[in-house]
Design an enzyme around this catalytic site. Structure first.
Site, PDB file in Angstrom:
ATOM      1  N   GLU A 119       0.862  -1.188   0.000  1.00 54.58           N
ATOM      2  CA  GLU A 119       0.000   0.000   0.000  1.00 54.58           C
ATOM      3  C   GLU A 119       0.893   1.230   0.000  1.00 54.58           C
ATOM      4  O   GLU A 119       2.113   1.138   0.112  1.00 54.58           O
ATOM      5  CB  GLU A 119      -0.929  -0.007   1.228  1.00 54.58           C
ATOM      6  CG  GLU A 119      -1.959  -1.128   1.195  1.00 54.58           C
ATOM      7  CD  GLU A 119      -2.935  -1.053   2.356  1.00 54.58           C
ATOM      8  OE1 GLU A 119      -3.754  -0.128   2.387  1.00 54.58           O
ATOM      9  OE2 GLU A 119      -2.877  -1.917   3.236  1.00 54.58           O
ATOM     10  N   HIS A 229      -8.671   9.539   3.109  1.00 48.54           N
ATOM     11  CA  HIS A 229      -8.297   8.431   2.222  1.00 48.54           C
ATOM     12  C   HIS A 229      -8.500   8.896   0.787  1.00 48.54           C
ATOM     13  O   HIS A 229      -9.544   9.457   0.448  1.00 48.54           O
ATOM     14  CB  HIS A 229      -9.153   7.203   2.508  1.00 48.54           C
ATOM     15  CG  HIS A 229      -8.575   5.946   1.933  1.00 48.54           C
ATOM     16  ND1 HIS A 229      -8.539   5.718   0.573  1.00 48.54           N
ATOM     17  CD2 HIS A 229      -7.988   4.868   2.504  1.00 48.54           C
ATOM     18  CE1 HIS A 229      -7.960   4.535   0.355  1.00 48.54           C
ATOM     19  NE2 HIS A 229      -7.613   4.014   1.513  1.00 48.54           N
ATOM     20  N   ARG A 277      -0.377   8.607   1.757  1.00 45.40           N
ATOM     21  CA  ARG A 277      -1.761   9.035   1.540  1.00 45.40           C
ATOM     22  C   ARG A 277      -1.969  10.536   1.481  1.00 45.40           C
ATOM     23  O   ARG A 277      -2.783  11.023   0.710  1.00 45.40           O
ATOM     24  CB  ARG A 277      -2.585   8.514   2.705  1.00 45.40           C
ATOM     25  CG  ARG A 277      -3.458   7.418   2.265  1.00 45.40           C
ATOM     26  CD  ARG A 277      -4.172   6.835   3.407  1.00 45.40           C
ATOM     27  NE  ARG A 277      -4.136   5.418   3.169  1.00 45.40           N
ATOM     28  CZ  ARG A 277      -4.613   4.518   3.984  1.00 45.40           C
ATOM     29  NH1 ARG A 277      -5.151   4.896   5.114  1.00 45.40           N
ATOM     30  NH2 ARG A 277      -4.552   3.266   3.684  1.00 45.40           N
ATOM     31  N   HIS A 336     -10.968   9.698   6.914  1.00 41.16           N
ATOM     32  CA  HIS A 336     -10.714   8.273   7.113  1.00 41.16           C
ATOM     33  C   HIS A 336     -10.131   7.949   8.481  1.00 41.16           C
ATOM     34  O   HIS A 336     -10.545   6.983   9.106  1.00 41.16           O
ATOM     35  CB  HIS A 336      -9.751   7.812   6.026  1.00 41.16           C
ATOM     36  CG  HIS A 336      -9.414   6.350   6.051  1.00 41.16           C
ATOM     37  ND1 HIS A 336     -10.372   5.380   5.957  1.00 41.16           N
ATOM     38  CD2 HIS A 336      -8.221   5.706   6.151  1.00 41.16           C
ATOM     39  CE1 HIS A 336      -9.789   4.176   5.994  1.00 41.16           C
ATOM     40  NE2 HIS A 336      -8.491   4.354   6.135  1.00 41.16           N
ATOM     41  N   ARG A 371      -0.625   8.895   9.076  1.00 37.88           N
ATOM     42  CA  ARG A 371      -0.450   7.460   9.373  1.00 37.88           C
ATOM     43  C   ARG A 371      -0.064   6.678   8.119  1.00 37.88           C
ATOM     44  O   ARG A 371      -0.653   6.855   7.054  1.00 37.88           O
ATOM     45  CB  ARG A 371      -1.758   6.900   9.925  1.00 37.88           C
ATOM     46  CG  ARG A 371      -1.728   5.410  10.187  1.00 37.88           C
ATOM     47  CD  ARG A 371      -3.079   4.949  10.689  1.00 37.88           C
ATOM     48  NE  ARG A 371      -4.094   5.191   9.693  1.00 37.88           N
ATOM     49  CZ  ARG A 371      -4.564   4.274   8.854  1.00 37.88           C
ATOM     50  NH1 ARG A 371      -4.104   3.036   8.902  1.00 37.88           N
ATOM     51  NH2 ARG A 371      -5.479   4.571   7.987  1.00 37.88           N
TER      52      ARG A 371
HETATM   53  C1  SIN Z   1      -7.097   0.668   2.838  1.00 37.56           C
HETATM   54  O1  SIN Z   1      -7.369  -0.520   2.695  1.00 37.56           O
HETATM   55  O2  SIN Z   1      -6.755   1.418   1.931  1.00 37.56           O
HETATM   56  C2  SIN Z   1      -7.211   1.252   4.208  1.00 37.56           C
HETATM   57  C3  SIN Z   1      -6.201   0.676   5.086  1.00 37.56           C
HETATM   58  C4  SIN Z   1      -5.831   1.647   6.149  1.00 37.56           C
HETATM   59  O3  SIN Z   1      -6.473   2.680   6.309  1.00 37.56           O
HETATM   60  O4  SIN Z   1      -4.837   1.387   6.829  1.00 37.56           O
END
Ligand code: SIN
Length: 518
Positions: A119, A229, A277, A336, A371
């Site tokens: 991610e 998010h 993010r 988020h 985060r």
């Molecule tokens: C996501 O699956 O993009 C969210 C995971 C997260 O917020 O850590």
């Protein structure tokens, strides 16, 4: 006698039934404490239930604690407490092993090994997941199945303290106002997504723990850093909890494009669509402003067997009339995650004796100004365990609530709070807008909360005031906090802002030292 409609006693009351709360309750129970968990909703009305991507935990090959720490610190934009990061990241494998012992099942690849995805902000594939994109639901299922006693439908109204610290908790349930006499209360109430018109958080994410802690005399810090998010499913007029399109979709190769088919993140960050993010959300917000658009697109058509890998997302898209295997997915940033919160040490202790906090509501220093993806379930597991264990230190304290009163709270209507926060305290902020919002919230009326809705509104009102006060004080841009009137990062502002509330309701702020930072 307190005059309350019902009374109970416990060694520890845990407020909230998500990953941090139930992990803490279990840790305290196995140490012999009489633990009562209270939750204002039902067994799956938690933010944990909706977590998709997974749990970030150091991979057995091609990874190290140092690498996970470095990614976390880089995402945190200078405000991580590096001692906290190292401590929590290093405890990840053991925490996941305990969860597996409880019965949690994680996805495996064709080689039989646990699958790992990537991610934003991660330098390697280290995110473990369950049910494709239903990791939180599996974590919640495993913890619910542990059979810990939970009083559902009970909302905490006040943490009661005397000169020695916590003596109990006041609540509101369908049996009326109640009191639990207890020397320790652990807040695990999740986040504040309902401050905004659109959020990935469930309806119960109303900042309850932040308000309870402030009213009990504890400090909150880093509260101005709200993570938006980047990819939340867009539908015209959609408000409330909106379906998340996990960052793991980009981890598996999806690309962010605008209506002209041009990349959103090209040239913005070396990691492109897998930048941290805050960077991706800002790039999307800027492109939307430039094009006068309400959304951009996620192109996931290249991902093989999309429906098998991402069943939850597929269902949400199909319900909105979009086939993600064949069509572009309209997305926009939405609130988020609360990166800051109630200040705790690395055992979950606040500065109020007997008051603990863990999970999203707490600020350990792990997240800093932004985060790192999938570090939240990790933190909930690690800090839930530690805070539950720490609460045992109060088991010989005799606690009794002597009188149950109904404190006067200040409440602004939820619609007003959400409008002010969405317009003035979202991805991009400025001093004029923040000051105007602070003025309107300052006119909030005193009430005696007699319903859960009013209680939630008062928590949202107080948290909005605190968040705006911190955002006004932070005259720079850093991580999730972007001020259009102060677009640069100020090296001299590399410290957390901590806020307390005086007995007369006045807010007081201080700079908080960060460990491991020169
Ligand atoms: C996501 O699956 O993009 C969210 C995971 C997260 O917020 O850590």
């Amino acid at each position: 006698m307190t005059g309350a409609a019902w009374e109970a006693s416990a060694d520890l009351v845990v407020v909230g039934g998500g990953v941090a709360g139930l992990t803490a309750a279990r840790a305290a129970s196995v140490r012999g404490l009489r633990v009562l968990t209270v939750s204002k909703g039902g067994p799956t009305d938690t933010s944990t239930q909706y977590a998709q991507g997974g749990i970030a935990v150091v991979a057995p090959r091609g990874d190290s604690v140092g690498s996970h720490v470095a990614d976390t610190v880089a995402a945190g934009a200078g405000l991580c407490d590096e001692v906290a990061v190292e401590s929590i990241v290093a405890a990840g494998r053991q925490a996941v092993a305990s969860l597996r012992d409880l019965g949690a099942v994680f996805d495996r690849g064709g080689d039989g090994q646990v699958s790992r995805t990537r991610e934003g902000g991660h330098s390697t594939r280290r995110i473990i997941h369950a049910g494709g994109d239903a990791t939180g639901a599996e974590v919640q299922r495993a913890l619910n199945a542990a059979g810990l006693p939970v009083l559902f439908g009970a909302a905490a109204t006040r943490v009661v303290t005397d000169s020695g610290g916590v003596v109990g908790l006041q609540l509101l349930s369908d049996k009326g106002a109640g009191v639990i006499h207890a020397p320790a209360v652990l807040l695990a109430t999740g986040g504040l997504g309902q401050l905004y018109a659109c959020s990935t958080n469930p309806a119960g994410a109303t900042a309850d723990g932040v308000a309870l802690a402030l009213r009990a005399g504890a400090a909150v810090a880093d509260i101005e850093f709200v993570q938006f998010h980047p990819t939340v499913l867009f539908s015209p007029g959609g408000v409330g909890r909106r379906p998340l399109i996990s960052e793991a979709v980009r981890g598996e190769g999806a690309r962010l494009v605008d209506g002209n088919g041009d990349s959103i993140t090209a040239g913005v960050h070396p990691r492109g669509d897998l930048a941290p993010r805050d960077v991706v959300s800002k790039a999307i917000a800027a492109r939307m402003r430039e094009l006068g658009a309400d959304y951009v697109y996620l192109d996931a058509r290249s991902i093989p067997q999309f429906a098998q890998r991402f069943p939850t997302i597929t269902a949400s898209c199909l319900a909105a009339g979009i086939d993600p295997a064949a069509q572009l997915i309209p997305v926009a940033p939405a609130a988020h995650y609360q990166c800051g919160g109630v200040v705790t040490d690395l055992q979950g202790r606040t500065e109020v004796p007997g008051l603990y906090a863990a999970g999203e509501v707490a600020r350990t220093g792990l997240h800093g100004a932004n985060r790192l993806a999938s570090n939240s379930l990790l933190e909930g597991l690690v800090m839930g365990e530690r805070a539950g264990a720490a609460a045992a230190e109060r088991s010989d304290v005799r606690a009794e609530v002597r009188a149950a009163d109904s404190p006067a709270l200040r409440r602004a209507p939820r619609g007003l709070v959400q409008r002010l926060m969405t317009e003035h305290a979202s991805v991009v902020r400025d001093g004029g807008g923040l000051a105007g919002a602070a003025g309107e919230l300052g006119a909030a009326r005193p009430i005696t909360a007699s319903s859960v809705g009013e209680l939630e509104d008062s928590a949202l009102t107080l948290t909005a005031r605190v968040l705006i006060a911190a955002a006004l004080k932070r005259t720079e841009s850093r991580g999730c906090h972007t001020r259009s009137d102060y677009p640069d990062t100020d090296r001299a502002a590399r410290h957390s802002i901590s806020i307390r509330m005086d007995a007369d309701g006045q807010l007081r702020s201080d700079a908080l030292e960060l460990a491991g930072v020169d």
